[in-house]
Design an enzyme around this catalytic site. Structure first.
Site, short mmCIF file in Angstrom:
data_model
loop_
_atom_site.label_atom_id
_atom_site.label_comp_id
_atom_site.label_asym_id
_atom_site.label_seq_id
_atom_site.Cartn_x
_atom_site.Cartn_y
_atom_site.Cartn_z
N CYS A 87 0.84 -1.20 0.00
CA CYS A 87 0.00 0.00 0.00
C CYS A 87 0.87 1.25 0.00
CB CYS A 87 -0.91 0.03 1.22
SG CYS A 87 -2.04 -1.37 1.34
N LEU A 88 1.88 1.26 0.85
CA LEU A 88 2.77 2.43 0.95
C LEU A 88 3.52 2.65 -0.36
CD1 LEU A 88 4.16 1.95 4.57
CD2 LEU A 88 2.23 3.36 3.80
#
Length: 184
Positions: A87-88
């Protein structure tokens, strides 16, 4: 031309052919790998054409957001969490999509599966996430919205059309870019 120069030239040409072939093989394998990600991780996300599940969730600023607030617009739902490395890694691409397509009327809503508000807020600030954020402050497996949307893997992205139906479900931000680019 002497024989050594001819052999050297033949070796260089042969090496160049191998490099081109390897590049093509990598490109093709990357395309198939991306397709396999949706086949593997997006299987329970809502199907295109189905009605998007309604929701109302608290935002970071302690207000609420509902999907119905965006009726008549395309909405990108970005399911993510601050503890998720994939996600990051995806945040810069989602931010780029937001900057490009929010100006064209597309709404973006981040749905976090963080259960610690301070950590969630710190991630939003650190990564300068500009689009609306909401969360039940529950782990993914416990969150009602994860159940409603069939989210088993993050990041997951769902595009809802102006009529409230699913237009795209994927784990690949590149597919969201391709879809939105085709609209505008």
């Amino acid at each position: 031309m002497n024989i050594n120069k001819k052999l050297s030239m033949a070796c260089v040409i042969s090496l160049m052919k191998m490099i081109v072939a390897a590049s093509l093989l990598l490109t093709v394998s990357n395309v198939y790998a991306q397709e396999d990600l949706d086949a593997k991780y997006a299987t329970e996300l809502p199907k295109v054409g189905t009605v998007a599940p309604a929701f109302t969730l608290p935002t970071l600023d302690e207000k609420t957001v509902s999907l119905s607030d965006f009726k008549g617009k395309y909405v990108v739902l970005d399911f993510w969490a601050s503890w998720c490395p994939d996600c990051l890694r995806d945040i810069p691409e989602i931010q780029s999509l937001y900057k490009e397509f929010s100006a064209k009327g597309v709404a973006f809503i981040g749905v976090s599966f963080d259960n610690d508000k301070a950590r969630w807020q710190a991630a939003v600030e650190k990564h300068k996430i500009q689009y609306l954020q909401c969360s039940e402050l529950k782990k993914m497996r416990e969150a009602e919205i994860a159940k409603q949307y069939g989210v088993k893997w993050i990041p997951s992205l769902v595009v809802v059309d102006p009529e409230g139906k699913i237009a795209l479900s994927t784990v690949l931000s590149s597919k969201v870019r391709e879809f939105l680019s085709g609209l505008f």
